[in-house]
Design a protein around this motif. Sequence first.
Motif, PDB file in Angstrom:
ATOM      1  N   LEU A 100       0.771  -1.054  -0.011  1.00 32.26           N
ATOM      2  CA  LEU A 100      -0.007  -0.219  -0.099  1.00 32.26           C
ATOM      3  C   LEU A 100       0.946   1.382  -0.246  1.00 32.26           C
ATOM      4  O   LEU A 100       0.697   2.268  -0.631  1.00 32.26           O
ATOM      5  N   GLY A 101       1.913   1.260   0.840  1.00 34.83           N
ATOM      6  CA  GLY A 101       2.756   2.175   0.894  1.00 34.83           C
ATOM      7  C   GLY A 101       3.366   2.839  -0.616  1.00 34.83           C
ATOM      8  O   GLY A 101       3.542   4.110  -0.712  1.00 34.83           O
TER       9      GLY A 101
ATOM     10  N   ARG B 267       0.024   1.404  12.819  1.00 33.82           N
ATOM     11  CA  ARG B 267      -0.655   1.891  11.772  1.00 33.82           C
ATOM     12  C   ARG B 267      -2.276   1.884  12.077  1.00 33.82           C
ATOM     13  O   ARG B 267      -2.970   1.347  11.080  1.00 33.82           O
ATOM     14  N   PRO B 268      -2.649   2.670  13.049  1.00 36.96           N
ATOM     15  CA  PRO B 268      -4.124   3.053  13.069  1.00 36.96           C
ATOM     16  C   PRO B 268      -4.735   3.649  11.991  1.00 36.96           C
ATOM     17  O   PRO B 268      -6.192   3.325  11.886  1.00 36.96           O
ATOM     18  N   THR B 269      -3.942   4.311  11.416  1.00 34.18           N
ATOM     19  CA  THR B 269      -4.761   5.080  10.150  1.00 34.18           C
ATOM     20  C   THR B 269      -5.530   4.133   9.212  1.00 34.18           C
ATOM     21  O   THR B 269      -6.408   4.257   8.607  1.00 34.18           O
TER      22      THR B 269
ATOM     23  N   GLU C 227       8.316  -0.549   9.863  1.00 34.05           N
ATOM     24  CA  GLU C 227       8.238  -0.094   8.238  1.00 34.05           C
ATOM     25  C   GLU C 227       9.455   0.892   7.936  1.00 34.05           C
ATOM     26  O   GLU C 227       9.797   1.989   8.711  1.00 34.05           O
TER      27      GLU C 227
ATOM     28  N   ARG D 118       8.479  11.684  15.960  1.00 38.69           N
ATOM     29  CA  ARG D 118       7.203  12.114  16.543  1.00 38.69           C
ATOM     30  C   ARG D 118       6.463  11.055  16.818  1.00 38.69           C
ATOM     31  O   ARG D 118       7.026   9.647  16.452  1.00 38.69           O
TER      32      ARG D 118
ATOM     33  N   GLU E 129       0.386   8.425  14.785  1.00 38.34           N
ATOM     34  CA  GLU E 129      -0.935   9.022  15.046  1.00 38.34           C
ATOM     35  C   GLU E 129      -2.066   8.374  14.370  1.00 38.34           C
ATOM     36  O   GLU E 129      -1.687   7.519  13.115  1.00 38.34           O
TER      37      GLU E 129
HETATM   38  C1  LIG Z   1       7.523   7.855   7.857  1.00 36.52           C
HETATM   39  C2  LIG Z   1       6.183   7.050   8.050  1.00 36.52           C
HETATM   40  C3  LIG Z   1       5.492   7.454   9.028  1.00 36.52           C
HETATM   41  C4  LIG Z   1       4.226   6.954   9.333  1.00 36.52           C
HETATM   42  N1  LIG Z   1       3.113   7.310  10.375  1.00 36.52           N
HETATM   43  C5  LIG Z   1       2.017   6.884  10.694  1.00 36.52           C
HETATM   44  C6  LIG Z   1       0.955   7.240  11.521  1.00 36.52           C
HETATM   45  O1  LIG Z   1       1.468   8.281  12.074  1.00 36.52           O
HETATM   46  N2  LIG Z   1      -0.012   6.620  11.744  1.00 36.52           N
HETATM   47  C7  LIG Z   1      -0.314   5.430  10.887  1.00 36.52           C
HETATM   48  O2  LIG Z   1      -1.257   4.999  11.020  1.00 36.52           O
HETATM   49  N3  LIG Z   1       0.660   4.973   9.986  1.00 36.52           N
HETATM   50  C8  LIG Z   1       1.738   5.567   9.737  1.00 36.52           C
HETATM   51  N4  LIG Z   1       2.652   4.997   8.926  1.00 36.52           N
HETATM   52  C9  LIG Z   1       2.152   3.780   8.402  1.00 36.52           C
HETATM   53  C10 LIG Z   1       1.697   3.904   7.123  1.00 36.52           C
HETATM   54  O3  LIG Z   1       0.387   3.938   7.432  1.00 36.52           O
HETATM   55  C11 LIG Z   1       2.158   2.663   6.013  1.00 36.52           C
HETATM   56  O4  LIG Z   1       3.508   2.667   5.838  1.00 36.52           O
HETATM   57  C12 LIG Z   1       1.296   2.714   4.877  1.00 36.52           C
HETATM   58  O5  LIG Z   1      -0.022   2.514   5.271  1.00 36.52           O
HETATM   59  C13 LIG Z   1       1.858   1.549   3.871  1.00 36.52           C
HETATM   60  O6  LIG Z   1       1.524   0.213   4.355  1.00 36.52           O
HETATM   61  P1  LIG Z   1       2.193  -1.121   3.623  1.00 36.52           P
HETATM   62  O7  LIG Z   1       3.194  -1.284   4.512  1.00 36.52           O
HETATM   63  O8  LIG Z   1       0.937  -2.121   3.993  1.00 36.52           O
HETATM   64  O9  LIG Z   1       2.553  -1.016   2.357  1.00 36.52           O
HETATM   65  C14 LIG Z   1       3.892   5.755   8.644  1.00 36.52           C
HETATM   66  C15 LIG Z   1       4.742   5.331   7.823  1.00 36.52           C
HETATM   67  C16 LIG Z   1       6.094   5.678   7.480  1.00 36.52           C
HETATM   68  C17 LIG Z   1       6.928   5.358   6.379  1.00 36.52           C
END
Ligand SMILES: Cc1cc2nc3c(=O)[nH]c(=O)nc-3n(C[C@H](O)[C@H](O)[C@H](O)COP(=O)(O)O)c2cc1C
Length: 292
Positions: A180-181, A224-226, A236, A260, A263
């Motif tokens: 997804l990233g 990764r709550p979002t 990650e 940070r 969130e």
């Molecule tokens: C620099 C960075 C900051 C992130 N900050 C958050 C965050 O504050 N809250 C959150 O829910 N996910 C955060 N993530 C996770 C992303 O949600 C996650 O990397 C993205 O959804 C990709 O997921 P995947 O590994 O399934 O491809 C962050 C990821 C990175 C690389």
Amino acid sequence: MIFLRVVTVGVFDGVHIGHVEILSRLKRLAEEFNSTSEIYTIVFPMEYYKGHFDGLLIPLEDRITLLEVYGEVFPLELNEIKDIDASKFFEIISKDTKGIVVGKDFRFGKNAKGDISLLEKLCKKKNIKLEVVNDLTENGKRVSSTLIRKLIKEGNIKLANKLLGRAYPVYGKVYKDKQLGRKLGFPTANIRRHKELVIPKFGVYLSKVYTPKLYFGLVNIGLRPTVEKTKNVKYEVYIFDFNENIYGKEIRVELLEFLRAEEKFKNINDLINRMKEDEKLAKKILEEKYAS
Ligand SMILES: Cc1cc2nc3c(=O)[nH]c(=O)nc-3n(C[C@H](O)[C@H](O)[C@H](O)COP(=O)(O)O)c2cc1C
Ligand SMILES: Nc1ncnc2c1ncn2[C@@H]1O[C@H](COP(=O)(O)OP(=O)(O)OP(=O)(O)O)[C@@H](O)[C@H]1O
């Protein structure tokens, strides 16, 4: 022919700057006696068995590698030694021994009955040189593995690194996830968490990444709550200026600074914007502090 040795015993998790005081003294003593030096490293501390343990700082294999600089290393399971009474334990560690080096808080034998004053007496009888090293402190606090675990859990990575004497490493094999990233513009290498290790505070860290070539990047540690609150903690790694396929490869990541906390954002767009800000901030710090 009898091979003489000097000995130290302890957990030595993290091999921090306090441990290095002990280990350097051990090496010096071995030189003095022209003997070998032996380090008995207890695999897990007592808290592990009592069920209130935060996790090791580094894997045992890495601890052994770091300790081997100072002598021959022998892992000990606490369960195998905890019921041996103090004088018997001393007999074991004092066999063919010319010197013993320990910290002031060293205790040994069943129920930790043996202390420094008993050790002094026993060493004197056997003509063993005992060196008791004073506590290394930082701002009045004794440097310890327990303190460093607490700092890592609180996200105080800078102080943790200072007390460790090196940057805190996390590493493992990169595995394939939902990718997804990549769609968000932030491809991440996911690495498996070593189950026995302490979990750092959830959030974003400026990091060095060795693939083994050195890159800088950001690591998000958390749930990764979002996007999809995961059950297990994820590590990650978003590597700057990098687009190679590294699935299945071992990478090593060193946490440098906590930027940070993780969130839960209202939507993906807010998350992407925040990640862009994270990258900007990280690059600013890199330019100011890490540019060579
Ligand atoms: C620099 C960075 C900051 C992130 N900050 C958050 C965050 O504050 N809250 C959150 O829910 N996910 C955060 N993530 C996770 C992303 O949600 C996650 O990397 C993205 O959804 C990709 O997921 P995947 O590994 O399934 O491809 C962050 C990821 C990175 C690389
Ligand atoms: N700050 C320090 N200064 C000098 N010696 C130390 C220091 N910390 C630990 N030692 C010594 O290093 C050896 C290994 O200790 P141990 O593994 O218990 O370390 P620790 O960091 O105190 O761990 P914990 O936090 O679990 O108590 C012991 O002899 C101990 O006294």
